[in-house]
Design a protein around this motif. Structure first.
Motif, PDB file in Angstrom:
ATOM      1  N   ALA A 186      17.331 -17.018 -44.635  1.00 43.99           N
ATOM      2  CA  ALA A 186      16.083 -17.577 -45.508  1.00 43.99           C
ATOM      3  C   ALA A 186      15.823 -18.843 -45.697  1.00 43.99           C
TER       4      ALA A 186
ATOM      5  N   LEU B 155      18.470 -13.054 -51.583  1.00 41.36           N
ATOM      6  CA  LEU B 155      19.402 -13.452 -50.682  1.00 41.36           C
ATOM      7  C   LEU B 155      20.944 -12.486 -50.839  1.00 41.36           C
TER       8      LEU B 155
ATOM      9  N   THR C 134      20.360 -14.268 -56.000  1.00 39.20           N
ATOM     10  CA  THR C 134      21.650 -14.203 -55.240  1.00 39.20           C
ATOM     11  C   THR C 134      22.296 -12.667 -55.755  1.00 39.20           C
TER      12      THR C 134
END
Length: 514
Positions: free
Chosen positions: A391, A362, A408
């Motif tokens: 996502a 992400l 992340t």
């Protein structure tokens, strides 16, 4: 000795030939009632002292009983005629003077007699001791009758009304002689001579002999009378109270030899092992003291086992993930090791779990290129997404019967805007858990600052990274103890297989203190 029955009226009995009987605790208590009912010139015919009340002959109260009559009506006859047919004598008859009040003798201290068993008198039947002055009263009446036959009528009226009766002040000032009946043991009566009671007032003249009136008790005033003295029981030997047991000194596991056989050398050795793993000396000492006090007695006396169990009890445990599938994320600063944690966890699930494994990168610049390289040849699906909305469909689909791991982008804890933006992206994915990557090389202070900086993310646990670079797992354990954030994973080494291990309080305590 006369027997007095229980009263049937309140204050006086029914009137018999004008004579009424009153009974009370003191004569001054009866004077107002006698005057109000028989007039201010009422005549006291007879006075007696005795006891009344009590239970089974015990605790009887002292009282006085008087017979009173209204002042007789004097008819005025001719001065030349004799009164009652008697001739007037030459000598002057006058009432005897009232005896001077005497102070009651002070009771002498008398040793209490040894109680002897005697039969108690009949209950509720107090007795009166008749005063020896009744004969004197009859003699006085005879003298009064003789004086009435020979003296002037004015002198007779004066004699009857004023000369022979005590005034209210004299009655009030007169002492209260009380005759005592012997009280059975264990009640000790006051040392008063009961054989010769002194009358309070001389008997008044009785022109007509009245029959014995029925005894009626006058209500006793509200003021409570002092209870009779109770004889002290014989002294009973009592053993002296045992001395209080000595209070043992406070236990000090560093120097003391207590029942648990705590050895100072063992305590020093355990403390050294804990501090070498990054635990502070203060917390190490606290763990040893608590273990010696509560865990060592139940661990067979082994201090090491007791400290290990105490350490495990002070670290919170991570919450389990749903067995039907879950979605989690690793967050942290750049270089914290979160990407390697995501790859190692997905690889481990792909090889040994009943759940399918997938990874979502992400907000990364390379769209998950590093993850694809690390997971090459693994049965793991990898996807790159710029934001959470992109996502979200993949995450929701992959968590159904599988584990979705979200990696992340790096965010600095000192960047509140970046942390808040990442928090919004993660909320859109409805994750089951978020873990902060904390390098094992950080100090406890630095690790606390890191967790505080990521507070907006609502993290659920800690993933200790770079554990192979510094044997400082004690820092993570103490951080978990202080912050309440459980340690979920420990990552160490560069190899993908076996680099990540699940952590729980027992396994972490076993690694810190084997």
């Amino acid at each position: 000795m006369s027997t007095v029955t229980e009263p049937h009226t309140n204050g006086h009995d029914r009137e018999l030939n004008g004579v009424r009987t009153y009974r009370g605790r003191k004569l001054e208590d009866l004077i107002p009632q006698i005057r109000s009912e028989l007039g201010p010139d009422a005549i006291i015919l007879r006075q007696r002292e005795g006891l009344m009340g009590g239970v089974g002959g015990f605790f009887a109260q002292k009282c006085v009983e008087v017979d009173a009559q209204a002042a007789p009506r004097v008819d005025i006859y001719d001065d030349e005629q004799p009164v009652n047919g008697w001739e007037l004598p030459d000598e002057d008859y006058s009432l005897p003077a009232l005896p001077a009040p005497e102070e009651p003798p002070a009771p002498e201290a008398v040793a209490p007699p040894v109680p002897e068993p005697i039969a108690p008198p009949a209950p509720e039947v107090p007795e009166f001791t008749p005063p020896p002055s009744e004969g004197a009263a009859e003699s006085f009446v005879s003298r009064l009758e003789q004086a009435a036959a020979h003296v002037d009528i004015d002198e007779l009226v004066k004699l009857v009304t004023t000369g022979g009766l005590p005034t209210p002040d004299q009655v009030d000032e007169a002492p209260e002689p009380i005759a005592h009946e012997p009280v059975p043991a264990p009640v000790a009566a006051e040392p008063v001579d009961i054989s010769t009671p002194e009358p309070i007032a001389p008997p008044a003249p009785e022109p007509v002999a009245a029959p014995a009136p029925e005894v009626v008790e006058v209500p006793v005033p509200a003021a409570p009378a002092p209870a009779p003295a109770v004889e002290a029981p014989a002294p009973v030997f009592q053993a002296p109270a045992p001395a209080p047991a000595p209070v043992p000194p406070a236990a000090n596991p560093w120097v003391a030899k207590q029942a648990g056989d705590l050895d100072a050398n063992d305590a020093t050795s355990v403390a050294h092992e804990l501090t070498s793993q990054g635990i502070s000396e203060a917390w190490a000492q606290e763990l040893i003291v608590a273990a010696a006090a509560h865990r060592s007695p139940l661990a067979g006396g082994s201090l090491r086992d007791a400290v290990r169990a105490t350490l495990a009890s002070t670290i919170p445990a991570p919450a389990p993930l749903p067995a039907t599938g879950a979605a989690i994320a690793f967050v942290g600063a750049g270089g914290a090791g979160k990407t390697r944690c995501a790859a190692a966890l997905a690889s481990a699930y792909a090889k040994g779990s009943t759940l399918a494994a997938s990874v979502v990168s992400l907000g990364s610049d390379d769209w998950g290129g590093d993850l694809k390289e690390l997971l090459k040849g693994q049965n793991v699906w990898v996807m790159g997404a710029a934001e959470g909305a992109e996502a979200s469909p993949a995450v929701q689909h992959g968590r159904d019967g599988g584990l979705v791991v979200v990696d992340t982008a790096g965010v600095m804890p000192r960047d509140p805007a970046g942390v808040e933006s990442l928090s919004g992206e993660l909320r859109s994915l409805s994750l089951d858990a978020v873990y902060i990557a904390v390098p094992a090389t950080f100090s406890v202070h630095a690790a606390r600052k890191l967790i505080e900086g990521f507070a907006a993310l609502g993290a659920d646990g800690i993933a200790v990274t770079h554990a192979d670079e510094a044997e400082q797992l004690g820092i993570a354990a103490e951080l978990s103890h202080i912050s309440g954030m459980p340690v979920a994973y420990i990552h160490e080494g560069l190899e993908l297989d076996g680099a990540l291990s699940a952590a729980d309080p027992s396994s972490l305590a076993a690694r810190l203190l084997p």
